[in-house]
Design a protein around this motif. Sequence first.
Motif, short mmCIF file in Angstrom:
data_model
loop_
_atom_site.label_atom_id
_atom_site.label_comp_id
_atom_site.label_asym_id
_atom_site.label_seq_id
_atom_site.Cartn_x
_atom_site.Cartn_y
_atom_site.Cartn_z
N GLU A 1 16.21 -91.18 58.08
CA GLU A 1 15.19 -90.68 59.02
C GLU A 1 13.89 -90.35 58.29
OE1 GLU A 1 18.25 -89.61 58.81
OE2 GLU A 1 19.19 -89.69 60.81
N ASP B 1 9.65 -85.21 71.34
CA ASP B 1 10.93 -85.73 70.89
C ASP B 1 12.01 -85.33 71.89
OD1 ASP B 1 12.90 -86.83 69.12
OD2 ASP B 1 13.37 -84.79 68.46
N TYR C 1 6.99 -81.39 62.55
CA TYR C 1 7.60 -82.40 61.68
C TYR C 1 6.89 -82.50 60.33
CZ TYR C 1 10.74 -84.60 65.10
OH TYR C 1 11.75 -84.88 65.98
N ARG D 1 5.70 -93.69 59.79
CA ARG D 1 4.78 -93.30 60.87
C ARG D 1 3.52 -92.69 60.26
NH1 ARG D 1 9.39 -90.23 64.56
NH2 ARG D 1 10.20 -92.08 65.60
N LEU E 1 11.63 -93.25 58.22
CA LEU E 1 10.93 -93.49 59.48
C LEU E 1 9.72 -92.57 59.62
CD1 LEU E 1 10.86 -94.89 62.22
CD2 LEU E 1 12.54 -93.24 63.06
N LEU E 2 9.92 -91.29 59.30
CA LEU E 2 8.81 -90.33 59.41
C LEU E 2 7.68 -90.70 58.45
CD1 LEU E 2 10.69 -86.90 59.77
CD2 LEU E 2 9.88 -88.44 61.55
N ARG F 1 3.83 -88.88 73.08
CA ARG F 1 4.20 -87.87 72.11
C ARG F 1 3.32 -87.97 70.87
NH1 ARG F 1 9.75 -88.67 68.55
NH2 ARG F 1 9.38 -86.95 67.12
N ARG G 1 6.35 -93.56 75.21
CA ARG G 1 7.75 -93.74 75.60
C ARG G 1 7.88 -93.83 77.11
NH1 ARG G 1 11.47 -90.46 71.25
NH2 ARG G 1 10.78 -91.73 69.50
C1 IPM Z 1 12.96 -90.27 67.55
C2 IPM Z 1 14.05 -89.81 66.62
C3 IPM Z 1 13.40 -89.42 65.30
C4 IPM Z 1 12.43 -88.29 65.58
C5 IPM Z 1 14.41 -89.05 64.21
C6 IPM Z 1 15.39 -90.16 63.95
C7 IPM Z 1 13.72 -88.64 62.95
O1 IPM Z 1 14.74 -88.76 67.20
O2 IPM Z 1 12.28 -91.26 67.23
O3 IPM Z 1 12.80 -89.65 68.60
O4 IPM Z 1 12.83 -87.13 65.66
O5 IPM Z 1 11.24 -88.58 65.71
#
Ligand code: IPM
Length: 355
Positions: A87, A245, A140, A94, A90-91, A133, A104
Amino acid sequence: MKIALIPGDGIGIEVIRETVKVLDVVTRQSGCSFEYREVLMGGRAIDETGVPLPQETIDVCKASDAVLLGAVGGPQWDTLPGHLRPEAGLLSLRKALEVFANLRPAVLFPQLKSASTLKEEVLGDGIDLMVIRELTGGLYFGEKKRVDTADGQKAWDTMVYSTHEIERIIKVAFQIARKRSGKVTLVDKANVLESSRLWREVATRLALENKDIAMDYMYVDNAAMQLVRNPRQFDVIVTENMFGDILSDEASMLTGSLGMLPSASIGAGKLGIYEPIHGSAPDIAGQDKANPLATVMSAAMMLRYSFDMENEAVMIENAVRKVLDQGYRTLDIMQPGMKAVGTQKMGELVCKALE
Ligand code: IPM
Ligand code: MG
């Protein structure tokens, strides 16, 4: 167009494979061409390179027009320290790509109405809302720390927002709202949080300057309740990272099918990250059971927002509708009387519907 492909882990690999097949049909029909570069992120990146987001991946993504992502994560990486988990990759991606706005959509397909956990009368003639969002600020990314104390430990995360960060996401919300009903709901906790009070001030000022937008405000606890009580009152919801989220998961459930929902993360330029909102589902990975439609529709969002190919985006979305109309369902959306199909078959059916 250059597309960085990140299949990632678990079912990410299968759903990306089917989505590329769908894009191949689009290229044949529209005469455009996509050049793919596959890169690592998440669990597989940890196994092969020791880190969840290798520098090469960042470089390739930055040099691309869009990033198409499957999903990351799995139980085998759950015990790693926070900054080395999938994870975290991913952060960081971004943040590195500065995609501060996460779109979304939660759309209830009429064909799947009975899959929703809400009563028919609450759903009315359908749900179609958009959660926007904030994605690169707030809790975060604020300062976080853990320290030892006399009787144990103390830990904190901080929610920080600047005027600039709020302005730019509210402006995205306005742009999106203009193509819809023009209504925007800011969700915050301005009765308690100072950062929320700044959000509200900035939003109020921008709403005054944009008279075509009907802005309203709601506390996040109330919004969580209203989403299941009367979801049809919402059109565009804009909110900070953590609230978004949570609320976007809640909104997705209105549609009854996590496997159907795409997302787009965009920034100031055209480069965006497109991914299904479902996770890597390690329990069904590699068994041809996953629903590829959320990723297919994420690709449609990619065509719409990064490539200005609105017609082709609509073509893909219509193809998905057609396949649902024909009664085909993957396991997650299966209902009595429908035809159960696997991941690959579903991909083929969308391709056929496009042709
Ligand atoms: C989302 C997921 C991610 C977030 C996690 C996997 C880090 O829950 O994309 O919503 O919290 O942004
Ligand atoms: Mg989430």
